[in-house]
Design an enzyme around this catalytic site. Structure first.
Site, short mmCIF file in Angstrom:
data_model
loop_
_atom_site.label_atom_id
_atom_site.label_comp_id
_atom_site.label_asym_id
_atom_site.label_seq_id
_atom_site.Cartn_x
_atom_site.Cartn_y
_atom_site.Cartn_z
N ASP A 44 0.83 -1.35 0.01
CA ASP A 44 -0.12 -0.07 -0.05
C ASP A 44 0.91 1.30 0.04
O ASP A 44 1.93 1.32 0.77
CB ASP A 44 -0.88 -0.04 1.12
CG ASP A 44 -2.03 0.85 1.13
OD1 ASP A 44 -1.78 2.11 0.71
OD2 ASP A 44 -3.25 0.63 1.50
N ILE A 45 0.73 2.21 -0.94
CA ILE A 45 1.43 3.33 -0.78
C ILE A 45 1.37 4.54 0.25
O ILE A 45 2.01 5.32 0.72
CB ILE A 45 1.28 4.13 -2.27
CG1 ILE A 45 -0.09 4.61 -2.47
CG2 ILE A 45 2.05 3.61 -3.52
CD1 ILE A 45 -0.33 5.41 -3.53
N GLN A 87 -14.42 2.45 1.88
CA GLN A 87 -13.77 2.06 0.69
C GLN A 87 -13.55 3.21 -0.28
O GLN A 87 -14.47 3.98 -0.51
CB GLN A 87 -14.66 1.25 -0.25
CG GLN A 87 -13.99 0.41 -1.35
CD GLN A 87 -14.95 -0.36 -2.15
OE1 GLN A 87 -15.96 -0.60 -2.01
NE2 GLN A 87 -14.27 -1.28 -3.18
N HIS A 134 -10.87 -5.12 -2.68
CA HIS A 134 -9.34 -5.23 -2.16
C HIS A 134 -9.39 -5.61 -0.90
O HIS A 134 -10.18 -5.32 0.13
CB HIS A 134 -8.25 -4.06 -2.53
CG HIS A 134 -8.92 -2.88 -1.83
ND1 HIS A 134 -9.88 -1.99 -2.62
CD2 HIS A 134 -8.40 -2.10 -0.73
CE1 HIS A 134 -10.00 -0.99 -1.75
NE2 HIS A 134 -9.20 -0.98 -0.89
N PHE A 135 -8.33 -6.29 -0.35
CA PHE A 135 -8.10 -6.63 1.13
C PHE A 135 -7.00 -5.71 1.57
O PHE A 135 -5.95 -5.82 0.83
CB PHE A 135 -7.76 -8.25 1.20
CG PHE A 135 -9.02 -9.04 0.97
CD1 PHE A 135 -9.31 -9.26 -0.20
CD2 PHE A 135 -9.91 -9.47 1.97
CE1 PHE A 135 -10.43 -10.09 -0.76
CE2 PHE A 135 -11.06 -10.17 1.64
CZ PHE A 135 -11.20 -10.52 0.28
N HIS A 136 -7.02 -5.43 2.72
CA HIS A 136 -5.80 -4.85 3.60
C HIS A 136 -5.07 -5.91 4.34
O HIS A 136 -5.98 -6.43 5.18
CB HIS A 136 -6.33 -3.55 4.58
CG HIS A 136 -6.66 -2.23 3.58
ND1 HIS A 136 -5.81 -1.60 3.21
CD2 HIS A 136 -7.95 -2.09 3.13
CE1 HIS A 136 -6.58 -0.56 2.60
NE2 HIS A 136 -7.84 -0.78 2.33
#
Ligand SMILES: [Zn+2]
Length: 147
Positions: A32-33, A95, A101-103
């Site tokens: 993740d950025i 979201q 997506h999954f974190h």
């Protein structure tokens, strides 16, 4: 949203660079950025779906397997004490990018991170029973449709 303008579709297509840690036929996983902790990683299906309920069950199974593999490697890589898996659906749920997506967020003892701290709502047994019955009948209906 069309695939051409979705940030995650751009990453899947390798048109936008990312630290891709894992990929297979169904999914891609990258850092993740804007990490909540060091090692915070996202897992996305290659195909564009907005929400979890939009993803076909065959792909969900593949995502679950990748989720397990990547989670184990994140924990090992950063020597984490724990790991959160978060998955948000819709703006109300937080979201931001409309590509499911999954974190995967590694956690450390006493890291002070507060993810989704739950605020308990007043308990209403009658309402709880109604909601229970609605969810239960929906689940039973879906199960009978998939077998
Ligand atoms: Zn997309």
């Amino acid at each position: 949203m069309e695939e051409g303008v979705c940030m995650f579709c751009q990453i899947v297509a390798k048109r936008v660079p990312a630290y891709i840690v894992y990929e297979n036929e169904y999914s891609l996983s990258f850092l993740d950025i804007r990490p909540a902790s060091i090692g915070h990683t996202l897992l996305v299906p290659r195909k564009h779906f907005e929400k979890l309920v939009d993803v076909p069950s065959t792909i969900i199974k593949e995502l679950a397997i990748s989720l397990q593999t990547v989670s184990a490697c994140i924990v090992e890589a950063v020597n984490a004490d724990g790991l959160n898996v978060l998955q948000n659906n819709g703006r109300a749920a937080g979201q931001v990018i409309p590509h499911v997506h999954f974190h995967l967020i590694p956690r450390f003892n006493e890291d002070g991170l507060h993810l989704g701290a739950f605020r308990e709502v007043p308990r209403d047994d009658k309402l709880m029973k109604q909601v229970y019955e609605r969810i239960r009948s929906c689940v039973l209906l879906r199960k009978s449709n998939t077998i």
